[in-house]
Design a protein around this motif. Sequence first.
Motif, short mmCIF file in Angstrom:
data_model
loop_
_atom_site.label_atom_id
_atom_site.label_comp_id
_atom_site.label_asym_id
_atom_site.label_seq_id
_atom_site.Cartn_x
_atom_site.Cartn_y
_atom_site.Cartn_z
N PRO A 177 28.61 36.56 9.35
CA PRO A 177 29.02 37.87 9.88
C PRO A 177 29.21 38.91 8.78
O PRO A 177 28.93 40.10 8.98
N ARG A 178 29.64 38.46 7.62
CA ARG A 178 29.80 39.39 6.49
C ARG A 178 28.45 40.00 6.10
O ARG A 178 28.38 41.17 5.73
N MET A 179 27.39 39.22 6.21
CA MET A 179 26.05 39.73 5.90
C MET A 179 25.56 40.72 6.97
O MET A 179 24.85 41.68 6.67
N LEU A 180 25.94 40.48 8.22
CA LEU A 180 25.49 41.32 9.33
C LEU A 180 26.26 42.63 9.46
O LEU A 180 25.74 43.62 9.98
N PHE A 181 27.50 42.63 9.00
CA PHE A 181 28.41 43.74 9.28
C PHE A 181 27.91 45.12 8.85
O PHE A 181 28.04 46.08 9.63
N PRO A 182 27.34 45.30 7.67
CA PRO A 182 26.89 46.66 7.31
C PRO A 182 25.86 47.24 8.29
O PRO A 182 25.88 48.44 8.58
N PHE A 183 25.00 46.40 8.82
CA PHE A 183 23.99 46.85 9.77
C PHE A 183 24.63 47.19 11.11
O PHE A 183 24.28 48.18 11.74
N LEU A 184 25.58 46.38 11.52
CA LEU A 184 26.32 46.61 12.75
C LEU A 184 27.11 47.91 12.65
O LEU A 184 27.14 48.71 13.59
N ARG A 185 27.74 48.14 11.51
CA ARG A 185 28.52 49.37 11.29
C ARG A 185 27.62 50.60 11.44
O ARG A 185 28.01 51.59 12.06
N ARG A 186 26.42 50.55 10.89
CA ARG A 186 25.51 51.69 10.99
C ARG A 186 25.10 51.96 12.44
O ARG A 186 25.05 53.10 12.88
N ILE A 187 24.84 50.91 13.19
CA ILE A 187 24.44 51.07 14.59
C ILE A 187 25.57 51.72 15.39
O ILE A 187 25.33 52.65 16.16
N VAL A 188 26.80 51.25 15.20
CA VAL A 188 27.95 51.83 15.91
C VAL A 188 28.12 53.30 15.54
O VAL A 188 28.36 54.14 16.39
N SER A 189 27.95 53.60 14.27
CA SER A 189 28.06 54.98 13.81
C SER A 189 27.01 55.86 14.48
O SER A 189 27.31 56.96 14.98
N ASP A 190 25.78 55.39 14.52
CA ASP A 190 24.68 56.16 15.13
C ASP A 190 24.89 56.35 16.63
O ASP A 190 24.69 57.44 17.16
N VAL A 191 25.29 55.29 17.31
CA VAL A 191 25.46 55.36 18.77
C VAL A 191 26.59 56.32 19.14
O VAL A 191 26.43 57.13 20.06
N THR A 192 27.71 56.25 18.44
CA THR A 192 28.82 57.15 18.77
C THR A 192 28.46 58.60 18.44
O THR A 192 28.80 59.51 19.18
N ARG A 193 27.76 58.81 17.34
CA ARG A 193 27.32 60.17 16.99
C ARG A 193 26.35 60.69 18.04
O ARG A 193 26.46 61.83 18.50
N ASP A 194 25.39 59.86 18.45
CA ASP A 194 24.42 60.28 19.46
C ASP A 194 25.07 60.47 20.83
O ASP A 194 24.52 61.16 21.68
N GLY A 195 26.25 59.87 21.02
CA GLY A 195 26.99 60.06 22.26
C GLY A 195 27.80 61.35 22.28
O GLY A 195 28.45 61.66 23.27
N GLY A 196 27.75 62.10 21.18
CA GLY A 196 28.44 63.39 21.15
C GLY A 196 29.80 63.36 20.49
O GLY A 196 30.54 64.34 20.55
#
Length: 165
Positions: free
Chosen positions: A115-134
């Motif tokens: 999970p430590r290896m996956l987390f930076p990619f997951l963080r970016r996706i959450v950031s993009d989705v919330t930004r794209d949600g307004g």
Amino acid sequence: MAEENAAENTAAQAAPQVQMRVLGQYIRDLSFENVMAQKGVSGDVQPEIAVQVNLDAKKRATEHQYEVAVKLNLKSKAKGLEDVLFLCEIDYCGLFHIEGIAQDQLHPFLMIECPRMLFPFLRRIVSDVTRDGGYPPVNLDNIDFVTLYRNELLRRQSEAQKTEA
């Protein structure tokens, strides 16, 4: 002195070398519900975000391959109010090839290091989705997977003790 170095080198050669490769990463499931936009409410609100993290790992049919999933649930409310702004659920997975880990260390490795290896990619996706949600992009704080793992072990031990009593 030379004998000590020779003994250390022999011990290092005898210990299996840990090998870990990320074979792939993918979003298994993603849901973003923009509650405030659906209600037609606008204005300046301060979001307050609650994050829940769940981990899962399983062996795949191919030898030495494992799938690890990090599941995040984010619920954002307007600060000081009970109005939900948005809900975000993501199930992010990684496929790993792992060799050279003792069997008793495999579970902690899968639940902490992967999970430590996956987390930076997951963080970016959450950031993009919330930004794209307004909303302002949500930049998740680092997750201490060691503490998360230990807390889960303690929770399971206490449940086992309750069922025995």
